[in-house]
Structure formats: structure tokens, C-alpha cells
Design an enzyme around this catalytic site. Sequence first.
Site, PDB file in Angstrom:
ATOM      1  N   GLY A   1      53.214   4.525 -10.319  1.00  0.00           N
ATOM      2  CA  GLY A   1      51.973   3.631 -10.588  1.00  0.00           C
ATOM      3  C   GLY A   1      50.664   4.234 -10.817  1.00  0.00           C
TER       4      GLY A   1
ATOM      5  N   ASN B   1      47.884  -4.646  -2.218  1.00  0.00           N
ATOM      6  CA  ASN B   1      48.952  -3.981  -1.495  1.00  0.00           C
ATOM      7  C   ASN B   1      48.291  -3.968  -0.152  1.00  0.00           C
ATOM      8  OD1 ASN B   1      46.716  -2.243  -2.894  1.00  0.00           O
ATOM      9  ND2 ASN B   1      47.095  -0.854  -1.169  1.00  0.00           N
TER      10      ASN B   1
ATOM     11  N   GLN C   1      52.130  -4.003  -7.070  1.00  0.00           N
ATOM     12  CA  GLN C   1      52.754  -4.836  -5.848  1.00  0.00           C
ATOM     13  C   GLN C   1      53.273  -6.156  -6.298  1.00  0.00           C
ATOM     14  OE1 GLN C   1      53.370  -3.722  -2.900  1.00  0.00           O
ATOM     15  NE2 GLN C   1      52.080  -1.775  -2.791  1.00  0.00           N
TER      16      GLN C   1
ATOM     17  N   SER D   1      55.356   0.253 -10.612  1.00  0.00           N
ATOM     18  CA  SER D   1      55.986   1.553 -10.229  1.00  0.00           C
ATOM     19  C   SER D   1      57.383   1.240  -9.477  1.00  0.00           C
ATOM     20  CB  SER D   1      55.146   2.123  -8.772  1.00  0.00           C
ATOM     21  OG  SER D   1      55.772   3.024  -8.117  1.00  0.00           O
ATOM     22  N   GLY D   2      58.499   2.177  -9.816  1.00  0.00           N
ATOM     23  CA  GLY D   2      59.578   2.003  -9.501  1.00  0.00           C
ATOM     24  C   GLY D   2      59.903   1.940  -7.834  1.00  0.00           C
ATOM     25  N   HIS D   3      59.230   2.636  -7.094  1.00  0.00           N
ATOM     26  CA  HIS D   3      59.598   2.793  -5.575  1.00  0.00           C
ATOM     27  C   HIS D   3      59.088   1.583  -4.891  1.00  0.00           C
ATOM     28  CE1 HIS D   3      55.931   4.389  -3.571  1.00  0.00           C
ATOM     29  NE2 HIS D   3      55.501   4.650  -4.751  1.00  0.00           N
TER      30      HIS D   3
ATOM     31  N   THR E   1      60.203  15.856 -21.870  1.00  0.00           N
ATOM     32  CA  THR E   1      61.798  15.224 -21.639  1.00  0.00           C
ATOM     33  C   THR E   1      62.043  14.293 -20.747  1.00  0.00           C
ATOM     34  OG1 THR E   1      62.562  17.296 -22.458  1.00  0.00           O
ATOM     35  CG2 THR E   1      64.100  15.962 -21.480  1.00  0.00           C
TER      36      THR E   1
ATOM     37  N   CYS F   1      43.274   6.962   9.116  1.00  0.00           N
ATOM     38  CA  CYS F   1      42.951   7.681  10.296  1.00  0.00           C
ATOM     39  C   CYS F   1      42.639   9.096   9.843  1.00  0.00           C
ATOM     40  CB  CYS F   1      44.315   7.729  11.141  1.00  0.00           C
ATOM     41  SG  CYS F   1      44.000   8.493  12.862  1.00  0.00           S
TER      42      CYS F   1
HETATM   43  N1  PLP Z   1      48.597   0.216  -7.252  1.00  0.00           N
HETATM   44  C1  PLP Z   1      48.886  -0.397  -6.116  1.00  0.00           C
HETATM   45  C2  PLP Z   1      48.541  -1.790  -5.641  1.00  0.00           C
HETATM   46  C3  PLP Z   1      49.627   0.394  -5.044  1.00  0.00           C
HETATM   47  O1  PLP Z   1      50.115  -0.260  -3.954  1.00  0.00           O
HETATM   48  C4  PLP Z   1      50.388   1.446  -5.406  1.00  0.00           C
HETATM   49  C5  PLP Z   1      50.957   2.107  -4.422  1.00  0.00           C
HETATM   50  O2  PLP Z   1      50.743   2.197  -3.182  1.00  0.00           O
HETATM   51  C6  PLP Z   1      49.855   2.436  -6.419  1.00  0.00           C
HETATM   52  C7  PLP Z   1      49.150   1.597  -7.484  1.00  0.00           C
HETATM   53  C8  PLP Z   1      50.477   3.630  -6.884  1.00  0.00           C
HETATM   54  O3  PLP Z   1      51.851   3.820  -7.097  1.00  0.00           O
HETATM   55  P1  PLP Z   1      52.398   5.159  -6.911  1.00  0.00           P
HETATM   56  O4  PLP Z   1      52.695   5.342  -5.419  1.00  0.00           O
HETATM   57  O5  PLP Z   1      53.555   4.839  -7.623  1.00  0.00           O
HETATM   58  O6  PLP Z   1      51.748   6.132  -7.490  1.00  0.00           O
END
Ligand code: PLP
Length: 385
Positions: free
Chosen positions: A71, A150, A178, A198-200, A236, A324
Amino acid sequence: MKNVYLDNNATTQVAPEVLDAMMPFLRDMWGNPSSIHTFGGQVARYIDKARAEVASLFGADASEIVFTSCGSESDNAAIRGAVEAFGTRPRIVTTRVEHPAVLSTCRHLRDAGYDVVELGVDSAGELDLDDLRKAIEGVPVLVSIMWANNETGVIFPIEEIADIVKSVGGVLHVDAVQAVGKLPIDLRAVPVDLLSLSGHKLHAPKGIGALYIRKGTKVRPFLLGGHQEGGRRAGTENVPYIVGLGRACTLAAEWMPHETSKLAALRDKLEAGILATCEDATVNGSTANRLPNTSNVSLEFVEGEAILLHLNDLGIAASSGSACTSGSLEPSHVIRAMGVPFTAAHGSTRFSLSRYSTEQEIDYVLKHMPRIVKKLRELSPFGRK
Ligand code: PLP
């Protein structure tokens, strides 16, 4: 009970179906998709399929999807690539509650001489759209606003924002990291120009993302080299991860219609339980416009980190609104932008659920929260009786 994972806005577990879809491309089909021989050719069509799967989740055309590594890369590429393709220097308008991937990029451009406006939010984390209207008046403009926050889950009215930005001919980038997979999105109806995902965050692995670029939107290529990704991002292709992201998007489309209300009900049960059993607890962010999976609760006179550590001892993973770093326990920029009072900001704790969250897990958290909060308050450095 061990391993109650309620930190899904940080990252999600890879769905078993996603892993199954990826494995053949790590084990057997490892060819370079650009090669003419069979090793390559057999792989290339799976990239096309994944691109179509990603596009279909939000009503895009496959040709409008560029695969990236995450992302953050998508955000950087969209903002920097779009401003550099403007011809003239546009004003950049964003919000104070964006993810650092957007905020740092905009601030970097401000340091390089761009005119950057950061819009504030109210105590519910919501934008005043008149502020946006004023900020974009009479100048060429790139606007970068997130779809959903987020930390609080607050959803911005992107449909309305897109109309406002388009009415002055501006370019709109939306960080939907998100939102994708959690909210129904149809870009045929919403004139967003650029959109990051973002995939994860949606049960694909870390290391894969995508940028949607609406047909006709000018963006400078962001990685020079080979002709991959239509010449926009050389390198690639990461075939197994691209295939995984495609599968994750298809699964999200299947799950969303019937899982959203279940997710929201579990989240609401958790939140209501905490508010009922822990004194001086408040919800951060609008409860009317929120992602179904997110709850951000402030518990006054306790530190979020201390709550997290106690939860962690019980196998519960959540997240705190304060960073923190350097021992400063500074509340996050999002919570600060909302003007949450100091004593509450420090006790802000985020729970974020996923399709795998269960009622037993919520009950388990609710069973332990009151005791943890009570104990910490007795030790509180913030001076509560
Ligand atoms: N944008 C938002 C709103 C996010 O919550 C995050 C990750 O927490 C990102 C961007 C960044 O994504 P990535 O961790 O895939 O770089």
C-alpha cells in the site's frame, strides 16, 4: 484460550484458499511471464486472471490495475507520479489523519516547494467538506484522502468528495487500503482517479499491493526499466503474490455481502461490553460511519500500551493508538487530530476483527478487560483515585 487475533487493521492472516492458489507458482510454475517459451507463457495468463479479479472487486477494468509491492508503494507512486505529470505544480490537499504513507509523501513534497494543505477533522474524526471546497478553489489540485481510517475505522464520504474534486477538474487519489475488501466499492459510480490497496489487509500475503489508475489519468511511470505493468512499474512480476492477491479479492467479494453484518455485530458486542463493564470508556470516531470490523476505545487514566501488554499475556492481540517510540508515549496523530483529551488519548486501544473472528473470542476479551483496566487504574501514573 490462546491466540485471539484482533489486530486485523495491522495485518491479516493469509487465507488458506489464497495460499493454495499461490503454491503452484512457487513450486512448479516459476517461469518468467515475459518469456516466449512455455515456462513463461503458462504463467502470464494467471497474471491477467489476477488483474481481472482485483479489478472486479471494485468495478474497474483490468487494464487500470498496476501491481505494486504494498500500500505504501501505491500511495507514493500515485501522489508523486500524479503531481509530476501535471505539467504545472498543483496544490496538494490531504487530511491530518492519513496514514504516514500519504502524509510523509505530501510533507516531502511540501519540503520540495509544493503548496500542501492538510485538512483537519472534528472530534468524531469527520471532515468538513466546506474546508475541502475552499482548499481546492481556483488552483490546479491533487487531492489525496483515505476511504477509511486505519485507527478509528471512520469512513470518509468519498462519493461526495469525488464529485467536489471533479467539479473543479482536480485529480483525486484515495488510499483505500483499509476499505478494499471491507466496504462495497464501485468505481464505475465514483469518479476516483487513483486508488491504493494492499494485499495483507485482505488475507493475501505481505509484499503485494495494487494501484488503480483510471483510464486517461496522467501518472509518471514509477519504476523505470522493463515493459512490465504497461511500462509503469518495471520489474519481473511477483507471480505467486499477484495470484494470491487476485484470489483474495475474489474471496472478499464472496464474503462481504453476508459477513459484514456478522462482523459488525461482533464488533458492537465487544464495544458495548467494554463500555458497560469498564468505567470512563469512550469510543473514538464516528460510530455512524465506520468500518464494520474496527473499534477504537479510550480508557481514561490508563496507558494503551499497558492494556496491550496485559491482553498479550492472555494471548489477545490488539493495537494501541499511541506510538511508544522513544519512550514518549505520544498519542497517535489521528487521535490528536480529533482533539481527544490527553488522559483518554493515552488509553486508546484498537480492536480490529476479521472474517475469522468468533463470538467465543469476543467473550474471552470481555471476560478479562474489566479486571485489566481496574488493575491498571490502581497503578495509573495519570492520577486517578
Ligand atoms: N494506508 C493505510 C490506510 C494503511 O492502514 C496502511 C497500513 O497499515 C498503509 C496505507 C500502508 O500499507 P502497506 O503496509 O501495505 O505498505
